[in-house]
Design a protein around this motif. Sequence first.
Motif, mmCIF file in Angstrom:
data_model
loop_
_atom_site.group_PDB
_atom_site.id
_atom_site.type_symbol
_atom_site.label_atom_id
_atom_site.label_comp_id
_atom_site.label_asym_id
_atom_site.label_seq_id
_atom_site.Cartn_x
_atom_site.Cartn_y
_atom_site.Cartn_z
ATOM 1 N N VAL A 141 -32.218 25.297 -6.760
ATOM 2 C CA VAL A 141 -31.228 24.222 -6.701
ATOM 3 C C VAL A 141 -31.878 22.858 -6.918
ATOM 4 N N ASN A 142 -32.982 22.606 -6.258
ATOM 5 C CA ASN A 142 -33.732 21.361 -6.436
ATOM 6 C C ASN A 142 -34.836 21.607 -7.469
ATOM 7 N N ASP B 177 -20.727 29.604 -15.433
ATOM 8 C CA ASP B 177 -19.904 28.544 -14.838
ATOM 9 C C ASP B 177 -20.776 27.348 -14.494
ATOM 10 N N LEU B 178 -20.135 26.272 -14.063
ATOM 11 C CA LEU B 178 -20.859 25.074 -13.644
ATOM 12 C C LEU B 178 -21.316 25.156 -12.199
ATOM 13 N N GLU B 179 -20.731 26.067 -11.440
ATOM 14 C CA GLU B 179 -21.103 26.192 -10.029
ATOM 15 C C GLU B 179 -22.549 26.600 -9.867
ATOM 16 N N GLY B 180 -23.004 27.531 -10.688
ATOM 17 C CA GLY B 180 -24.394 27.955 -10.636
ATOM 18 C C GLY B 180 -24.673 28.934 -9.526
ATOM 19 N N VAL B 181 -25.872 28.871 -8.987
ATOM 20 C CA VAL B 181 -26.311 29.815 -7.955
ATOM 21 C C VAL B 181 -26.613 29.069 -6.667
ATOM 22 N N ARG C 55 -28.564 20.804 -26.069
ATOM 23 C CA ARG C 55 -28.268 21.880 -25.130
ATOM 24 C C ARG C 55 -28.982 21.702 -23.795
ATOM 25 N N SER C 56 -28.412 22.322 -22.764
ATOM 26 C CA SER C 56 -28.955 22.223 -21.403
ATOM 27 C C SER C 56 -28.986 23.609 -20.770
ATOM 28 N N THR C 57 -29.964 23.818 -19.883
ATOM 29 C CA THR C 57 -30.162 25.125 -19.252
ATOM 30 C C THR C 57 -29.267 25.297 -18.029
ATOM 31 N N HIS C 58 -28.726 26.507 -17.884
ATOM 32 C CA HIS C 58 -27.874 26.900 -16.766
ATOM 33 C C HIS C 58 -28.423 28.190 -16.150
ATOM 34 N N LEU C 59 -27.990 28.471 -14.917
ATOM 35 C CA LEU C 59 -28.349 29.718 -14.236
ATOM 36 C C LEU C 59 -27.112 30.384 -13.664
ATOM 37 N N ASN C 60 -27.069 31.714 -13.781
ATOM 38 C CA ASN C 60 -26.093 32.523 -13.055
ATOM 39 C C ASN C 60 -26.730 33.862 -12.705
ATOM 40 N N LYS C 61 -26.095 34.584 -11.790
ATOM 41 C CA LYS C 61 -26.648 35.857 -11.342
ATOM 42 C C LYS C 61 -26.337 36.977 -12.323
ATOM 43 N N TYR D 294 -31.589 39.345 -9.631
ATOM 44 C CA TYR D 294 -31.765 39.025 -11.041
ATOM 45 C C TYR D 294 -30.855 37.863 -11.435
ATOM 46 N N TYR D 295 -31.387 37.023 -12.311
ATOM 47 C CA TYR D 295 -30.687 35.846 -12.804
ATOM 48 C C TYR D 295 -30.798 35.796 -14.323
ATOM 49 N N ILE D 296 -29.893 35.036 -14.921
ATOM 50 C CA ILE D 296 -29.985 34.756 -16.340
ATOM 51 C C ILE D 296 -30.005 33.251 -16.542
ATOM 52 N N ALA D 297 -30.992 32.782 -17.290
ATOM 53 C CA ALA D 297 -31.043 31.383 -17.730
ATOM 54 C C ALA D 297 -30.512 31.352 -19.163
ATOM 55 N N TYR D 298 -29.635 30.424 -19.462
ATOM 56 C CA TYR D 298 -29.038 30.324 -20.782
ATOM 57 C C TYR D 298 -28.709 28.864 -21.050
ATOM 58 N N HIS D 299 -28.484 28.526 -22.295
ATOM 59 C CA HIS D 299 -28.158 27.129 -22.578
ATOM 60 C C HIS D 299 -26.711 26.978 -23.047
ATOM 61 N N ALA D 300 -26.200 25.766 -22.833
ATOM 62 C CA ALA D 300 -24.859 25.391 -23.282
ATOM 63 C C ALA D 300 -24.831 23.875 -23.430
#
Length: 663
Positions: A259-260, A519-523, A498-504, A478-484
């Motif tokens: 998160v940080n 989503d924008l909520e993230g993890v 583009r910017s990096t995002h994380l989701n489970k 497990y997580y996935i890093a992806y860009h959008a």
Amino acid sequence: MNIKKRPVWLKIAVTVSIITVLLFSYFHFFQNSTHETVENPSNSLSAYVMEDVLVLTQGEETNYEVHIVMNEIPTDIVELTSEIRIPEVLEVTDVILNGEKNIKADHIEFDLMDNGIELQLNNRDDSPIILASHDEREKIVIIKMRLKKELYEEMTDEIKVERLEVVHSDKLSETYDVTGAKSIVNYTPPKTAIGKQPPNGNPLVSHKFGADPYVLVFEDRVYIYATHDVLEYDENDNVVENTYGNINRLSVISSDDLVNWTDHGEIVAAGPEGAAKWATQSWAPAVAQKVIDGEDKFFIYFANNASGIGVLTSDSPTGPWVDPIGEALILRSTPGVEDVTWLFDPAVLIDDDGRAYIYFGGGIPEGQYEMPNTARVMELGDDMVSVVGEAKPIPAPFMFENAGINKVGDTYYFTYCSNFYDGDRPEGSPPPGEIAYMTSDSPMGPWEYQGTILRNPYHFFGVGGNNHHAMFEFHDTYYIAYHAQTLSKEMGVPMGYRSTHLNKVYFNEDGTIQEIKADLEGVESVKHLNPFQRVEAETMAWNAGVQVEKADTNEENNHTTNIVITDINTGDWIAVSGVDFGDGASEFSASVATETNGGMIELRLGHPEGDLIGSLTVTNTGGWNQWKTVSTEVLVEGVHDLYLVFSGSSDHNLFRFEHWKFD
């Protein structure tokens, strides 16, 4: 928006001070004994407020203090009075005579009036007022004030001395022209975050872009390496579509809680100043760590546009990086890659037996949309900077780009982005621009197509483009890093930045992967932040307005180069999530540098305008690279999101900020 308030008049004897940060330019008093205003340069009386600007904060709990200074009082003056215009939002709570140090008078009185305050300064026995010191910066009067109500909108007003009158011992009075004796009072609300709104976790950072993410987990910390997208402009300074042609740097951020995120700056990988001077671009990095001869070694594999793949090495996940071979690792001449359209987008796997493999490739030969046959896997040498044997094809349906590799249990997962062919596709084929996956019992194949797991970013965020990802495990999840393009869309320039995002990522019992919801909520955070150890200022969950850059830091004669927060303006802020103060903290300290008058760091909880737990004043340290640690008292306990809100009297660039800590 500026708000004009009904003015209040403050009558004050002698000179005036107006709290924390006000500007009173020197003003001269002119004698008017003959009904003509004539300046007396040989005995010019001057007075001013020490501060340039009074910067207000949002809450009523803040007290303000300004200081009035006079250079001289004629020896036969027995009384001083003055009128001062102040904004309606302020109320004077006290006026204090600086009698112990400079001015000798035993009576100071102010009365509230409909139009302000009338203040009178004299001696009860009518003896002359004495100015003990003629130091022009000696304080005469201190005015204390506070807000009448909380502020929510931007405002600019002024405090102005309207009249100053002195009475001589012969009872004659003189009124002095104080035109121009004024100070600016303003309030600038905290800026609104762009691209990443609290409490969201995506995108990971909003002060810069980061594309084509790849992940390394090392010593319980997640490092994300990305293509360093930067805005491109035309001759009229308009943002244009990202051409990718000028990208020769890689970006690095890291986190131990997801998160940080700490910004580690950029790796100059290619170009004349880069580690690999033979390369012109650096795109889509892959990173690996391996123990060689008992030492941790780190390897970055990057694409030189689509013509080859290079490798850099380091003894640290954050560098410095060097080119160990002085040329590309994989070229058109590499066995098995002759028919690969794009030599780029690497991924690396170090298997349980220590053997390493590199996955790469992409593109579509003419007309071969359904089976481009441009994905490859090849074994790396034990030194990680050489290849072994011949690259083997991976028959990925509708392959486009972005190789990914993971081993979960005994199964190898090859993931990739499908192409954008707009014709008919056989049933069961991956749709355009989605992340698809294949499985195998061996790192070199054979491979079996399974399906897709992540739709194109357009489906989730309303802005599309290519789909680039990397999966990883951290704390048994497990997580996935992806860009959008969420950040660039928010900025109004969704043009390929583009910017990096994380989701489970969730696996079914049979080993298949569930469809991932971006989503924008993230993890959520995996741990709380410890404020009782040094925290780099460039560690942020959210921010507004600031930038980062490398700077020389020589505090306590320890010369290093570090990443610092810079371009700090009034209303800017940074924030960290889930700070655990435990049973309580009593002091906050920060390492700062400035050659200006500095400013203030307000410490607030939960919001840029949340509860104030302390304020730290930053003064001139002697230079932008002259670092000093300053501290202030605080009172806080428990777990909170912490906002560090910046303010000051300068229009821009208040100070630099290196690190902070609570005790």
